[in-house]
Scaffold this motif. Structure first.
Motif, PDB file in Angstrom:
ATOM      1  N   ASP A  34     -49.718  50.719 -35.831  1.00  0.00           N
ATOM      2  CA  ASP A  34     -49.010  51.879 -35.412  1.00  0.00           C
ATOM      3  C   ASP A  34     -47.842  51.581 -34.412  1.00  0.00           C
ATOM      4  O   ASP A  34     -47.839  52.408 -33.335  1.00  0.00           O
ATOM      5  CB  ASP A  34     -50.099  52.812 -35.006  1.00  0.00           C
ATOM      6  N   ASN A  78     -52.846  64.716 -33.653  1.00  0.00           N
ATOM      7  CA  ASN A  78     -51.999  63.719 -33.904  1.00  0.00           C
ATOM      8  C   ASN A  78     -50.486  64.020 -33.756  1.00  0.00           C
ATOM      9  O   ASN A  78     -49.966  64.864 -34.446  1.00  0.00           O
ATOM     10  CB  ASN A  78     -52.033  63.383 -35.635  1.00  0.00           C
ATOM     11  N   LYS A  83     -51.919  58.723 -44.696  1.00  0.00           N
ATOM     12  CA  LYS A  83     -51.571  58.607 -43.159  1.00  0.00           C
ATOM     13  C   LYS A  83     -50.689  59.562 -42.978  1.00  0.00           C
ATOM     14  O   LYS A  83     -50.096  59.654 -41.707  1.00  0.00           O
ATOM     15  CB  LYS A  83     -50.932  57.318 -43.305  1.00  0.00           C
ATOM     16  N   ASN A  89     -48.968  63.065 -41.486  1.00  0.00           N
ATOM     17  CA  ASN A  89     -49.428  63.955 -40.440  1.00  0.00           C
ATOM     18  C   ASN A  89     -49.242  65.277 -41.143  1.00  0.00           C
ATOM     19  O   ASN A  89     -48.064  65.998 -40.891  1.00  0.00           O
ATOM     20  CB  ASN A  89     -48.741  63.794 -39.109  1.00  0.00           C
TER      21      ASN A  89
END
Lengths: 233, 289
Positions: free
Chosen positions: A95, B37, B242, B244
């Protein structure tokens, strides 16, 4: 020409007034390139010393690799690091893409071969008789290395200066893996590029002047250190 | 020797103190709400950055919602490709013909009209190919016939895709030494065209932002063919885990909200005397201005 003149004037104005945004970007530039330079030195100096002193297997090939690395095209490094750090790329779980960390990784890959190459040359330039002399005087392994590095410090500082230079001047890779994000990965080079795209040449020149001053200032400190420590007293 | 070291230490301390001062100032920003997130990657066309629009909208969005937007600006072709790989959460692009296949195959969802403006053909003020006032396709025909310098983006951006479509409509395959492929963003391409006294197709907003650095005039404008349409869309979380999702939805809702649409519609009026974008949320875009 008036753009360049106006840019210089604006650079002075920004510096004197202490424009907070410019200070932040300058500080971030120093943080990211400083960290990258530090890591490059930590990796590059031992690699350079090892290659200079040890007759390791395939040494010739490794030295060639270091010399090749000194000329790595930053845009290629940027592309590889970018693809590796993709969410769905091999290192996506870290990340790290579009963070200062990603920029540091790219800059280390660009700068550490430069540091290693300069270190290698500096150590190899020492008269081999000096090494035997140090050992003959009864130095242990660490004393030997320390004395050798001291002897090569002119070249080692040149290595640090060159490493810092290639890190701070980075644009292509920095843009690709950092993304020029305001408040996070926007550094002087990427800001200059953006201001050119936005048509503000005067601000671009002003930031260029600030980048040059910053680079000169850091390089001057290192050079001062290099030149004034030349003669042990 | 010792004196010198002292000097150096003093310098370093001063430097650090100065920098610490800056760092402190930075920490005093107000704290917005905090979603789970926070990171939101926006893959966007470059021109909304080059005009300064995103520098206005993104801080507004971040303060209202607490998300941290990471805007990545590329030509629309690349911006779409990043989204289609799941490497972004939400997109703003202006190449409908390149967007629609990815909407159709389910890479993108909530495909919404955001705003529009227009393309114009700009060129040297003395207009060697005599295209002023013509339609876009007639203008391109005359440029090709005169072998006047034409600078293409050549980067598969929205503008480049539009340009290629216009050449096709004109029935011309442009090549030859007069047709230059810049392979760069809109602003560098405009600067190149200006230096080479050539013509180019540009979105009106980037041209206006760059105008003071250019010796290029608007020669062809108006008409449905020159409408530049921007869409906002989310990357499909069903395809890419993955992504958002909440952030992307919040961003799209923000972009389409009446308050934001008003900001878009007013943007640039004070600086250029005309709006750079026409807000379109909920409408079907019709012809140029």
């Amino acid at each position: 020409m008036s753009v360049i003149g106006d840019g210089m004037i604006q650079a002075g104005r920004l510096l004197i007034s202490g424009d907070p945004e410019v200070l932040r970007i300058t500080w971030r530039t120093l943080q990211i390139t400083g960290t990258a330079t530090l890591i490059s030195v930590v990796i590059g100096v031992p690699v350079g010393v090892t290659l200079a002193l040890r007759k390791v297997f395939g040494r010739w090939l490794m030295v060639s690799a270091v010399n090749f690395g000194m000329g790595l095209p930053p845009v290629v490094v940027g592309l590889f690091v970018w693809l590796l750090l993709f969410r769905y790329g091999p290192l996506g779980f870290l990340d790290l893409l579009y963070t200062p960390g990603a920029m540091i990784i790219a800059e280390v890959i660009i700068a550490f071969p430069v540091v290693a190459g300069f270190t290698l040359a500096a150590i190899q330039a020492i008269n081999p008789k000096m090494r035997f002399q140090i050992l003959a005087l009864g130095a242990n392994r660490w004393q030997f290395l320390w004395l050798l590095l001291r002897e090569a410090r002119l070249g080692l500082l040149a290595a640090v200066i060159a490493g810092f230079g290639s890190a701070i001047s980075e644009l292509g890779a920095a843009m690709m893996v950092g993304g020029n994000i305001e408040g996070l990965t926007r550094v002087l080079t990427t800001t200059i590029d953006q201001e050119v795209s936005m048509g503000d040449f005067v601000l671009a020149i002003a930031l260029s002047v600030i980048l040059l001053l910053l680079t000169f200032f850091v390089t001057a400190i290192l050079t001062w250190y290099q030149q004034h420590r030349r003669q042990p007293q | 020797m010792k004196k010198n070291s002292l000097w150096l230490c003093g310098l370093v301390v001063l430097l650090l103190l100065g920098l610490a001062g800056c760092a402190k100032k930075q920490a005093q920003a107000p704290q917005p709400p905090s979603p789970a997130n926070k990171n939101l990657i926006l893959s966007s066309t470059t021109d909304v950055q080059d005009t300064g629009l995103m520098d206005v909208l993104i801080p507004m969005f971040q303060t209202q919602t607490g998300y941290v937007v990471k805007p990545i600006y590329n030509g629309s072709g690349q911006a779409i490709a990043l989204g289609a790989k799941g490497e972004a959460d939400v997109l703003i692009t202006h190449a409908p013909s390149a967007e629609q296949p990815d909407v159709a195959n389910g890479d993108f969802i909530n495909y919404q009209l955001l705003m529009h403006n227009s393309y114009v053909i700009v060129g040297p003020p003395d207009d060697p190919a005599k295209i002023k006032g013509l339609s876009a396709t007639d203008a391109l025909k005359k440029i090709a016939a005169a072998k006047a310098v034409f600078v293409s983006r050549g980067d598969n951006s929205g503008t480049n895709i539009e340009e290629k479509a216009l050449w096709k409509q004109a029935g011309i395959t442009p090549n030859g030494s007069w047709y230059l492929n810049a392979g760069q963003g809109m602003a560098p391409t405009l600067l190149l065209a200006s230096q080479k006294t050539g013509y180019t197709l540009t979105d009106l907003s980037t041209y206006l932002a760059q105008q003071k650095n250019l010796q290029l005039d608007i020669l062809v404008q108006g008409g449905k063919a020159l409408t530049n349409i921007y869409h906002v869309m989310q990357v499909n979380p069903a395809k890419f885990s993955k992504v958002n999702t909440d952030g992307a939805k919040a961003f799209e809702d923000f972009m389409l909200s009446p308050a934001t649409q008003k900001v878009i519609a007013d943007f640039g009026k004070d600086k250029y005397g005309q709006p750079l974008y026409y807000a379109d949320a909920g409408n079907i875009a019709t012809g140029g201005q």
